[in-house]
Write an enzyme that holds these catalytic residues in place. Structure first.
Site, mmCIF file in Angstrom:
data_model
loop_
_atom_site.group_PDB
_atom_site.id
_atom_site.type_symbol
_atom_site.label_atom_id
_atom_site.label_comp_id
_atom_site.label_asym_id
_atom_site.label_seq_id
_atom_site.Cartn_x
_atom_site.Cartn_y
_atom_site.Cartn_z
ATOM 1 N N ASP A 414 1.038 -1.204 -0.127
ATOM 2 C CA ASP A 414 -0.159 -0.141 -0.057
ATOM 3 C C ASP A 414 1.020 1.066 0.255
ATOM 4 O O ASP A 414 2.209 1.751 0.417
ATOM 5 C CB ASP A 414 -0.142 -0.657 1.631
ATOM 6 C CG ASP A 414 -1.979 0.724 1.192
ATOM 7 O OD1 ASP A 414 -2.148 1.794 0.408
ATOM 8 O OD2 ASP A 414 -1.975 1.817 2.391
ATOM 9 N N GLU A 512 -8.050 15.222 7.433
ATOM 10 C CA GLU A 512 -9.659 16.192 7.906
ATOM 11 C C GLU A 512 -8.843 17.064 9.118
ATOM 12 O O GLU A 512 -9.175 17.862 8.741
ATOM 13 C CB GLU A 512 -10.346 15.048 8.824
ATOM 14 C CG GLU A 512 -11.261 14.551 7.490
ATOM 15 C CD GLU A 512 -12.771 14.380 7.840
ATOM 16 O OE1 GLU A 512 -13.688 14.552 7.272
ATOM 17 O OE2 GLU A 512 -12.632 13.895 8.963
ATOM 18 N N GLY A 689 -5.107 4.091 -3.732
ATOM 19 C CA GLY A 689 -6.340 4.130 -4.170
ATOM 20 C C GLY A 689 -6.271 5.786 -4.673
ATOM 21 O O GLY A 689 -6.875 6.355 -4.705
ATOM 22 N N ARG A 801 -5.194 4.247 -8.215
ATOM 23 C CA ARG A 801 -7.034 4.458 -8.488
ATOM 24 C C ARG A 801 -7.411 2.472 -7.894
ATOM 25 O O ARG A 801 -8.742 2.457 -8.364
ATOM 26 C CB ARG A 801 -8.154 5.098 -9.394
ATOM 27 C CG ARG A 801 -7.247 6.171 -9.458
ATOM 28 C CD ARG A 801 -7.774 7.384 -8.786
ATOM 29 N NE ARG A 801 -7.750 8.316 -9.080
ATOM 30 C CZ ARG A 801 -8.255 9.549 -8.382
ATOM 31 N NH1 ARG A 801 -8.765 10.008 -6.930
ATOM 32 N NH2 ARG A 801 -8.418 10.932 -8.611
ATOM 33 N N ASP A 828 -0.986 -0.877 5.748
ATOM 34 C CA ASP A 828 -1.668 -0.656 7.111
ATOM 35 C C ASP A 828 -2.906 -0.670 7.708
ATOM 36 O O ASP A 828 -3.000 -0.099 8.925
ATOM 37 C CB ASP A 828 -0.814 0.679 7.674
ATOM 38 C CG ASP A 828 -1.723 1.532 6.798
ATOM 39 O OD1 ASP A 828 -1.944 1.868 5.989
ATOM 40 O OD2 ASP A 828 -1.658 3.282 7.619
#
Length: 1212
Positions: A414, A512, A689, A801, A828
């Site tokens: 990842d 965020e 992603g 993606r 993770d």
């Protein structure tokens, strides 16, 4: 049909509930619904007992025995043992029964102890007290007695005893804060909400008056999904229906925080809770070594059957002569004469099977299990892999795959949180094309000197000022951040606004937090969520309140989130933030091109980008939105699908405000780790992603791609211009053009020889590639095979993606390819679990996205950089150790049993055993087991530092090289050779024999009493010493423990033999070994013969090793030679490239010249390195050619060499 039934049907159909299978009805407080509403159908649910143990007191023995005898080796030895009991066999049943009993007992004790620990843990949980409301009073009872429908009161810092639906809390707004660290490792405080119509029931008496039922789905293991609704019966006839989702569900194992108490109703109990469903066992993974062991076992089983068959046939050929069939001293009984010849032959066949069955090493499985279990502690004890910041070290969730760490060919990783730190820092904002750059804002850590945020271009003007403030308000409102009202966290004070109470932000998403903190630096401070109103402080220190009406949560499919708020002036706003690919298509106005250009620029820089948009809603539009959302939320079946459809309708016609750029910094030594993995021959794939530009920038920074890497794109943008078929064939021609018809070896890794290719593919194109081709289509090609062919010729692949399921599909695709490579997946987050479970080896990183990946993995580490040592050092050691253990076990058992086979030719195939029963029993258990077990735990054929500094050594053990068939055949023939030397050497020693005066047979050349037990003892003595010394010759890493165990095992054999034959044991009916060993040792020629036979047995293996090391040394052997030459100091410097000295092929030489044309020197001499060494305390500067031969200059010390790989000249 009465009115209540009609009303019930209308309610269900209006709320989208067409099919009511797989649902349950829970009656809160076990109260029947009011008459005439619906039928009361009590259902049976399990109690709240948690059972993680496998056994009970009553079923332990039968169940454990059944599980153990499911293993082929154990079942085989059980059959052999039963055969020995049933028929007259040449050996005692003890010889098979005792080792089998030892193996079964040790395994049963280990499993029983582990299960006893689980029983204790279960009892502690099940007997924990909980508070239940009954008849308006709080009653205390044990957790295991809790039932579905009970109303539970939970106080602060208590753990939820089962899965609960939140009814009311001590907070006025009906919220509570929960930590789910024990479930997914996330320590952040999550907010959960009580049902709006029940949050006023605060006391036990009030809650007890509640009449309601809950309809929800049956238990399923997804922690983040729940679908249900609550029907509340008030005074009126019609019940009030409210939707229930995951925000109302409190999971067992989570802990209540910052809330005095809550009231909730139990809906899933015991083994039906989501925690229990998630802890069910995963599919068993098997290593390549275990598969090799099973294949070898089948070969040896065939050898065993062949031996027994040959001896049976030869026995009846020998006994064709009546005098041999029934000699005068061994007359047959009448029953034996009348028995059919086939029955006799089958009985003899079984007897020979029993006699030769020791060729199958039953104790090998115990040794392998112990080696794996004890060896796993070396990872746990590794201080280099301990993380001081987290205060944690690596975890080993399974020890069955230790050796697989040394066989990895593909690494799937990842990006966010694995290659990067997942520590977000806001780098810039772009509002209508105007760019703002902060000095330093990083997750609440405001660095000194960062007083404000600078705008690096022209002022936005008056009109732009409103859009700018709207952008900042959007980021202050469109999030799920919580404010923790405490002065410190981890000893660090975090301030939000000067003069206000100190607080800090917490969220499940670090992005965020970085965005909200960045807005704080701009003067817009998010204060809190209170009474469904979000409060922010603007630049003039004025408080603004926005009522939070709806939250459209983020999901990985939409890749965006939205909120609907109402300002104090009554205006409705829908704010949305998300990935550019999900926002731009839904925008109808705004400065799209300016923002898009800035987003692409930031993506190339490796920054994580988000776009922000909004639209105003009229009151009528808001009402329509509410109806649409409520109808979707109330559905019990396919709620997620209906919500997605509703979100798609609502989130459109946006006005673009701007974009943000957040930096996720690369982890320490991540680039070095990837480069080492490439040098070790592994192919590294990044599955993420993120958008392509961001991920590609990270790949360059982490050295996955190099500047001279030719990037091949297989993306949606390209497939829109060309058909997928044409794109795939173009890429295939490109990568194969240089190689002609040859393809690069799958295990070549990052080659420095030829042009490197890197492939980038996105999720949409991957779906098209993996989609099965329709029969009859014009292309008719197999896209998977073409895609794999391209990937084989690429040194690195980036998949962007990607959805979580696609990550697992990629891993499965590579696993199923024709080479069947060993794969490793590392991640993770919860979105990485699928690929971690799919890969041969799954490694979780204990990061900021929770511990779900670590819980579902085979191994867990704290940082990506630790993967280097785990594979290159621990994996390397594990593999060479267990490979030697397996081959050695088969070798020593061939040495053990082949003399028994040869002996049958000299005893008329009478099934006479060559060895005594005690020797048969203890050979594998005591005499030869400990040395190989210790070797398999402690052997270090190369220094640990060298393995880390020279990753190419990993290639020497690639593709299961030490357990290939040629190696296995060599060990088998070596065992047969040694067995022939043992037997015939002892046989010729006894060849010249005479009778003594008392009728005993004596060997005249040794003055020893000659008999079959003396002969067998001599052979066995040579056998034990030879196989033990063979292991000593293979040992490179000697410690006092090795010396103690190896020489101690030989001493134990001698002492045991002296005691076994020197004492008359009262428990033996006959003692055939009495004085045999002492008699043998009293003969001088016997001592000489033992020494001579041991030397002759070991000589071929020693000669073979010497010749191979001198003429065809491997890289490992070169390093070993150099390390011995420099007395163990080789590891202080990077190894010489000359130690590898691979043969240079013409094709490779051409590729080298093509790739390294920028590094050519003006002179024709090979590249040199300049280094400074110290000889006797003074500096000495030496130059060495790149292919220096160490052995030619014996005066060099450990400092006298340097790394000289191709490249520009550097000084060391």
């Amino acid at each position: 049909m009465d009115l209540s039934s009609i009303r019930k049907l209308i309610t269900r159909y209006c709320t989208g509930e067409e099919s009511w299978v797989d649902s349950r009805t829970v009656y809160i407080g076990h109260k029947e619904p009011p008459p005439g509403t619906e039928a009361y159908i009590p259902q049976r649910f399990p109690d709240n007992r948690i059972v993680s143990s496998k056994y009970t007191f009553w079923n332990f023995i039968p169940k454990n025995l059944f599980e153990q005898f499911r293993r082929i080796a154990n079942f085989y030895f059980l059959i052999i043992f039963l055969v020995q009991l049933i028929i007259d066999t040449p050996t005692s049943p003890t010889t098979s029964g005792l080792p089998l009993f030892f193996v079964i007992t040790v395994t049963a004790i280990k499993q029983g102890y582990e299960d006893w620990i689980r029983h204790k843990a279960d009892n502690a949980i099940n007997q924990c007290p909980v508070h239940v409301i009954q008849h308006g009073k709080v009653v205390r009872k044990q957790s295991q007695k809790l039932r579905v429908g009970d109303i539970v009161q939970v106080k602060e810092n208590e753990t939820f005893p089962c899965d609960l639906i939140l009814l009311s809390t001590s907070r006025e707004d009906g919220t509570c804060f929960v930590t789910t660290a024990s479930l997914d490792g996330e320590s952040s405080h999550k907010t959960y909400y009580a049902v709006q119509d029940t949050k006023a029931f605060n006391t036990a008496e009030e809650v007890d008056t509640l009449h309601a039922t809950i309809e929800c789905e049956q238990p399923q293991p997804d922690l983040y999904k729940f679908v249900g609704r609550i029907n509340i019966y008030l005074d009126r006839d019609e019940p009030i229906a409210r939707p229930l989702g995951s925000e109302n569900l409190l999971l067992r194992g989570a802990t209540l925080k910052n809330t005095e108490y809550i009231h909730a109703v139990a809906i899933y109990t015991g083994m039906e809770t989501k925690m229990a469903l998630n802890y069910q066992s995963k599919s068993q993974k098997r290593s390549a070594v275990e598969k090799s062991m099973n294949a070898y076992l089948i070969v040896y089983l065939c050898i065993l059957i062949s031996k027994a068959l040959i001896n049976t046939v030869l026995k009846y050929a020998w006994q064709a002569n009546p005098n041999r069939d029934e000699p005068w001293y061994n007359q047959k009984t009448e029953t034996e004469r009348q028995r059919h010849v086939l029955i006799r032959a089958f009985t003899d066949f079984l007897a020979f099977m029993v006699l030769f069955n020791y060729i199958i090493p039953v104790s090998m499985y115990v040794s392998v299990e112990m080696q794996k279990f004890l060896g796993s502690y070396f990872i746990l004890w590794d201080d280099d892999m301990f993380d001081e910041e987290l205060g944690e070290g690596p975890l080993v969730n399974t020890s069955d795959l230790n050796e697989e760490l040394g066989q990895v060919e593909y690494v799937f990783t990842d990006k966010t949180g694995t290659l990067t730190e997942n520590n977000m820092e806001l780098r810039e904002c772009c509002v209508d094309g105007h760019v703002y750059v902060p000095h330093a804002v990083c997750n609440g850590q405001i660095l000194p000197g960062a007083a404000r945020m600078d705008m690096i271009d022209s002022s936005p003007g008056v009109d732009g000022k409103e859009r700018e403030e709207l952008f900042f308000r959007a980021l202050c409102l469109c999030h799920t951040v919580q404010v923790k009202e405490e002065e410190t966290v981890d000893g660090i004070k975090r301030g939000i606004h000067q003069g206000k109470s100190t607080s800090f932000y917490i969220s499940s998403s670090p992005d965020e937090v970085a965005l909200v903190e960045g807005m704080n630096r701009l003067g817009f401070t998010y204060l809190r969520l209170k009474d469904s109103h979000m409060e922010i402080l603007n630049r003039e220190d004025e408080m603004e309140r926005f009522e939070l009406l709806e939250v459209l949560n983020f999901d990985s499919v939409r890749r965006r989130m939205s909120v609907i708020v109402r300002s104090s002036s009554g205006e409705y706003y829908l704010f949305c933030k998300g990935a550019d690919s999900s926002i731009f298509p839904r925008v109808v106005s705004g400065k799209v091109e300016q923002v898009r250009a800035r987003v692409e620029h930031n993506a190339v820089e490796g920054l994580r980008t988000l776009c922000v948009a909004y639209k105003k809603l009229t009151h009528e539009e808001y009402e329509e939105t509410c109806l649409l959302l409520n109808s979707a939320k109330l559905a019990l079946q396919e709620r997620d699908k209906k919500l997605a459809e509703a979100y798609d309708v609502i989130e459109k016609d946006f006005i673009l405000l701007g974009a943000t750029a957040v930096e996720d910094r690369l982890q320490d030594k991540a680039a070095d780790t990837i480069e080492s993995l490439h040098k070790a021959g592994m192919k590294v794939w990044v599955l993420t992603g993120d958008k392509m530009e961001t991920a590609a920038a990270t790949c360059y920074a982490s050295r996955l791609f190099h500047r001279n890497t030719q990037i091949l794109e297989l993306t949606t943008k390209r497939t829109e211009e060309q058909s997928l078929h044409d794109v795939l064939f173009d890429l295939s021609r490109t990568v194969l053009r240089q190689h002609g018809s040859m393809t690069r070896d799958t295990f070549s890794g990052l080659s420095g020889d030829c042009q490197d290719y890197g492939l980038i593919i996105d999720g949409a194109t991957l779906s098209a590639v993996l989609k099965p081709t329709q029969e009859g289509t014009s292309n008719g090609g197999n896209y998977k095979e073409i895609f794999l062919e391209i990937c084989r010729n690429c040194s690195a692949v980036l998949c962007c993606r990607m959805a979580p399921l696609q990550k697992a599909q990629i891993v499965k695709l590579i696993k199923a390819s024709k080479e069947h490579p060993i794969t490793l997946a590392i991640g993770d987050g919860a979105n990485d679990v699928s690929m971690i479970l799919e890969a041969h080896v799954g490694i979780g990183i204990m990061g900021k996205e929770g511990r779900q990946a670590a819980r579902n993995s085979d191994y867990a580490i704290t940082k990506f950089k630790h993967l280097k040592k785990m594979l290159l050092v621990h994996g390397h050691y594990y593999y060479i150790r267990i490979a030697e253990l397996v081959q050695y076990f088969f070798y020593k058992n061939v040495c053990f049993i082949f003399p028994q086979f040869l002996y049958q030719f000299f005893c008329g195939f009478s099934q006479q055993p060559l060895y005594d029963t005690a020797y048969l029993t203890l050979y594998n258990i005591s005499f030869t087991s400990l040395p190989i077990l210790l070797y398999s735990l402690m052997e270090q054929h190369i220094n640990m530092d060298i393995l880390k500094r020279d990753p190419t050594l990993y290639r020497d053990i690639a593709k299961n090289s030490l357990l290939r068939w040629p190696t296995f055949i060599y060990w088998t023939f070596l065992g047969i050779f040694d067995a022939v030397v043992f037997f015939f050497g002892a046989f010729f020693l006894f060849d010249n024999t005479t009778f003594t005066s008392n009728g005993q047979l004596m060997a005249t050349n040794t003055q020893m009493m000659f008999g079959n037990w003396t002969f067998g003892t001599l052979v066995f003595t040579v056998l034990v010493f030879t196989v033990t010394l063979k292991l000593a010759l293979d040992t490179h890493y000697w410690t006092w423990i090795n010396h103690f165990v190896i020489w101690g095992s030989l001493l134990f054999y001698v002492i045991f033999s002296l005691l076994w034959g020197g004492i008359i044991w009262p428990f033996l009916n006959y003692q055939r070994m009495y004085y045999v060993f002492m008699q043998m040792l009293s003969s001088g020629p016997a001592w000489l013969s033992i020494i001579l036979l041991i030397i002759v047995s070991l000589l071929p293996d020693v000669v073979k090793k010497v010749l191979c090391r001198a003429l065809w040394p491997t890289t490992t052997e070169r390093i070993q030679h150099a390390d011995k030459l420099y007395k163990g100091h080789l590891s202080e410097f990077t190894p010489l490239s000359s130690l590898h000295a691979p043969p240079v092929r013409k094709h490779d030489r051409h590729c080298n010249e093509h790739q390294n044309h920028t590094h050519r020197r003006s002179d024709s001499s090979p590249p040199k390195k300049l280094m400074c060494t110290y000889w006797g305390g003074r500096p000495d500067y030496c130059t060495f050619s790149s292919f220096l031969r160490i052995e030619e200059n014996p005066r060099f010390s450990g400092a006298a060499y340097a790394y000289s790989a191709p490249g520009p000249e550097t000084s060391v």
